[in-house]
Write an enzyme that holds these catalytic residues in place. Structure first.
Site, short mmCIF file in Angstrom:
data_model
loop_
_atom_site.label_atom_id
_atom_site.label_comp_id
_atom_site.label_asym_id
_atom_site.label_seq_id
_atom_site.Cartn_x
_atom_site.Cartn_y
_atom_site.Cartn_z
N HIS A 112 0.89 -1.18 0.00
CA HIS A 112 0.00 0.00 0.00
C HIS A 112 0.92 1.22 0.00
O HIS A 112 1.38 1.65 1.05
CB HIS A 112 -0.87 0.02 1.26
CG HIS A 112 -1.73 -1.19 1.42
ND1 HIS A 112 -3.04 -1.25 1.02
CD2 HIS A 112 -1.47 -2.41 1.96
CE1 HIS A 112 -3.55 -2.44 1.30
NE2 HIS A 112 -2.61 -3.16 1.87
N PHE A 113 1.20 1.76 -1.20
CA PHE A 113 2.19 2.83 -1.30
C PHE A 113 1.60 4.24 -1.20
O PHE A 113 2.30 5.23 -1.32
CB PHE A 113 3.04 2.66 -2.56
CG PHE A 113 4.12 1.59 -2.43
CD1 PHE A 113 4.40 1.00 -1.20
CD2 PHE A 113 4.86 1.18 -3.53
CE1 PHE A 113 5.40 0.03 -1.07
CE2 PHE A 113 5.86 0.22 -3.41
CZ PHE A 113 6.13 -0.37 -2.17
N ARG A 114 0.28 4.34 -0.99
CA ARG A 114 -0.39 5.58 -0.56
C ARG A 114 -0.46 6.70 -1.59
O ARG A 114 -0.94 7.79 -1.27
CB ARG A 114 0.28 6.15 0.70
CG ARG A 114 0.45 5.19 1.85
CD ARG A 114 -0.86 4.64 2.32
NE ARG A 114 -0.73 3.86 3.55
CZ ARG A 114 -1.57 2.90 3.89
NH1 ARG A 114 -2.61 2.59 3.14
NH2 ARG A 114 -1.40 2.24 5.01
N ASN A 134 -6.62 0.70 -2.43
CA ASN A 134 -7.25 1.57 -1.41
C ASN A 134 -6.50 2.89 -1.24
O ASN A 134 -6.18 3.31 -0.14
CB ASN A 134 -7.40 0.84 -0.06
CG ASN A 134 -6.08 0.37 0.51
OD1 ASN A 134 -5.12 0.15 -0.22
ND2 ASN A 134 -6.02 0.21 1.81
N ASP A 161 2.43 -6.74 2.61
CA ASP A 161 1.30 -5.88 3.00
C ASP A 161 1.83 -4.56 3.59
O ASP A 161 1.22 -3.98 4.50
CB ASP A 161 0.38 -6.60 4.00
CG ASP A 161 -0.95 -5.90 4.19
OD1 ASP A 161 -1.29 -5.03 3.37
OD2 ASP A 161 -1.66 -6.21 5.16
O1 DOR Z 1 -3.42 -3.51 8.35
C1 DOR Z 1 -3.71 -3.23 7.20
N1 DOR Z 1 -3.50 -2.02 6.68
N2 DOR Z 1 -4.30 -4.17 6.43
C2 DOR Z 1 -4.80 -3.89 5.22
O2 DOR Z 1 -5.32 -4.76 4.58
C3 DOR Z 1 -4.77 -2.51 4.71
C4 DOR Z 1 -3.66 -1.78 5.29
C5 DOR Z 1 -3.65 -0.30 4.98
O3 DOR Z 1 -3.86 0.05 3.82
O4 DOR Z 1 -3.39 0.48 5.88
#
Ligand code: DOR
Length: 442
Positions: free
Chosen positions: A60-62, A92, A298
């Site tokens: 998740h590189f934001r 996301n 993750d």
């Molecule tokens: O702990 C988590 N954080 N699990 C996820 O599936 C999403 C991630 C996030 O995007 O912060």
């Protein structure tokens, strides 16, 4: 430009060989080339191991949307240091990656900013099946069957049936059951103690959602990858669902347990939650049996300020791309697994699960995504030395033996002994989904 990596212990599917590897441009040109082969640069790798670059299939590189936590440049500097040469980023972000246009915007951004190779998942919603059907230039579809950071969630049975029935890209999912989580929350309350997180997102939440996803995958004969398996109970289910199903474990579920809340607090708050020592042992066993095939991080950075909010307002997730390979090399040092197994879990298997072309192995014609590792090098993870923008690691203070020392991305040495060269960007990952995934390839 020709580079000869001389006298490395080269890790290949059939074993470890002491040979030289010739890189020409972005490709591996030859293994064990003739002694007098010309090269513009010679790297003496005596005493070091050469492995394929790590392919991290869950990060998740934001970017876009939360670049105060991380962005594609800082995240991929961390990748270069950690030996990660290809990443697949989750949808996301803000905006979410739920249309082909949004996906292509991310690809364009990465072409300008990412120091390593990149791919982006298309996120599922209750209403975007048409987008998922026309999705391309992607490893596949991501479904949050259970909410996490952000508001992507597909919980309705009808929507799930439609996605599994009407799409053809491989699917992966975050499996934690919303109803179970809600019931647990009503029963236990949120409390203010972060260890409550593992009671709310408990074993049952993980198992119910994984069972539900398995049922969909099997009935629709749809390729499916279970992300971040966290419990022993899910494992027999996975094993019974071949050849449609593959699965992933994350370092935090292999190395942390509920006992770590006391020491690390919200730094080990993540979704799925950490579980027990027995669950961790079962995950290791499943990796050894290949009931779980992939290790990915993750990587989910949040700032320490955000993490310092009192539970349950603290966000879930932790950073890991910069240390995941070293954490596993340390396990090789401890005798828990072999380097060949690490290469299978972190390089070859993810390439096969996602039909990634020309990656995951050291073979002539494959991309020159390579990592030289020093299995003797000892160093301590320190928050102050992390390249991730969030600037901390849950493994702060941990000393590991076995570290990447050089990383090449498409023939370009992007990292060497503490320095990142950010003069060149990585390439878009290419997929050939007709290959049929992990169980169709050897
Ligand atoms: O702990 C988590 N954080 N699990 C996820 O599936 C999403 C991630 C996030 O995007 O912060």
């Amino acid at each position: 430009m020709k580079t000869l990596i001389r006298n490395a212990q080269v890790v290949r599917p059939l074993g470890v060989e002491s040979v030289s590897v010739l890189v020409e441009g972005a490709k591996i040109a030859a293994i064990d080339p003739a002694v007098h082969t010309h090269a513009d640069r010679i790297v003496d790798a005596t005493g070091l191991h050469l492995i394929p670059g790590v392919i991290d299939d869950q990060v998740h590189f934001r970017e876009p949307g939360a670049v105060h936590k991380e962005d594609l440049r800082t995240a991929t500097r961390a990748c270069a240091k950690g030996g990660v040469t290809t990443f697949f980023d989750m949808p996301n972000t803000q905006p979410t990656t739920t249309t082909q246009e949004a996906l292509q915007q991310k690809l364009a951004l990465a072409a300008q900013k990412s120091l390593v190779n990149y791919g982006f998942y298309l996120g599922a919603t209750e209403h975007n099946v048409q987008e998922l059907r026309r999705g391309h230039r992607t490893p596949g579809i991501k479904i949050f069957i259970g909410s996490s950071t952000g508001d992507l969630l597909v919980d309705g049975q009808e929507a799930l049936e439609q996605i599994f029935c009407e799409t053809s890209l491989p699917i992966c999912a975050h499996c934690e059951d919303e109803t179970t989580i809600r019931e647990n929350r009503a029963r236990w309350g949120d409390g203010s103690d972060v260890s409550q997180h593992s009671r709310i997102r408990d074993h049952r939440a993980a198992l119910v959602a994984t069972n539900r996803a398995m049922d969909l995958a099997m009935r629709h004969r749809h390729r499916f990858h279970v992300l971040h398996v966290s419990t022993a109970a899910e494992i027999p289910v996975l094993a019974s669902c071949r050849p449609y199903v593959t699965a992933e474990a994350c370092p935090h579920h292999l190395f942390f347990t509920v006992d770590d809340y006391q020491r690390l607090g919200t730094r080990v708050q993540m979704n799925p939650s950490v579980k027990t020592h027995e669950d961790g042992m079962a995950l290791w066993q499943a990796l050894h049996n290949l009931d779980i095939q992939v290790i990915a991080t993750d990587h989910a950075p949040h700032t320490l300020e955000e993490k310092a909010r009192p539970y349950p307002n603290s966000p879930s997730g932790l950073p890991a791309v910069e240390n995941s390979l070293a954490l596993m090399l340390n396990q090789v040092h401890l005798g828990r697994c072999t380097l060949s197994q690490v290469v299978h879990w972190m390089c070859d298997a993810p390439a096969r699960v996602w039909d990634l072309m020309h990656k995951g192995r050291i073979e002539p014609g494959y991309d020159a995504d390579l990592v030289l590792v020093d299995l003797q090098k000892k160093a301590t993870i320190l928050d102050s030395q992390q390249l991730t923008k969030c600037g901390w690691s849950p493994w702060h203070g941990t000393t590991l033996t076995g570290w990447p020392v050089s990383t090449w991305v498409m023939g370009h040495e992007v990292y060497r002994n503490g320095s990142v060269d950010d003069s060149r960007c990585g390439h878009e990952a290419l997929f050939d989904h007709a290959r049929g995934g992990y169980w169709s390839t050897a």
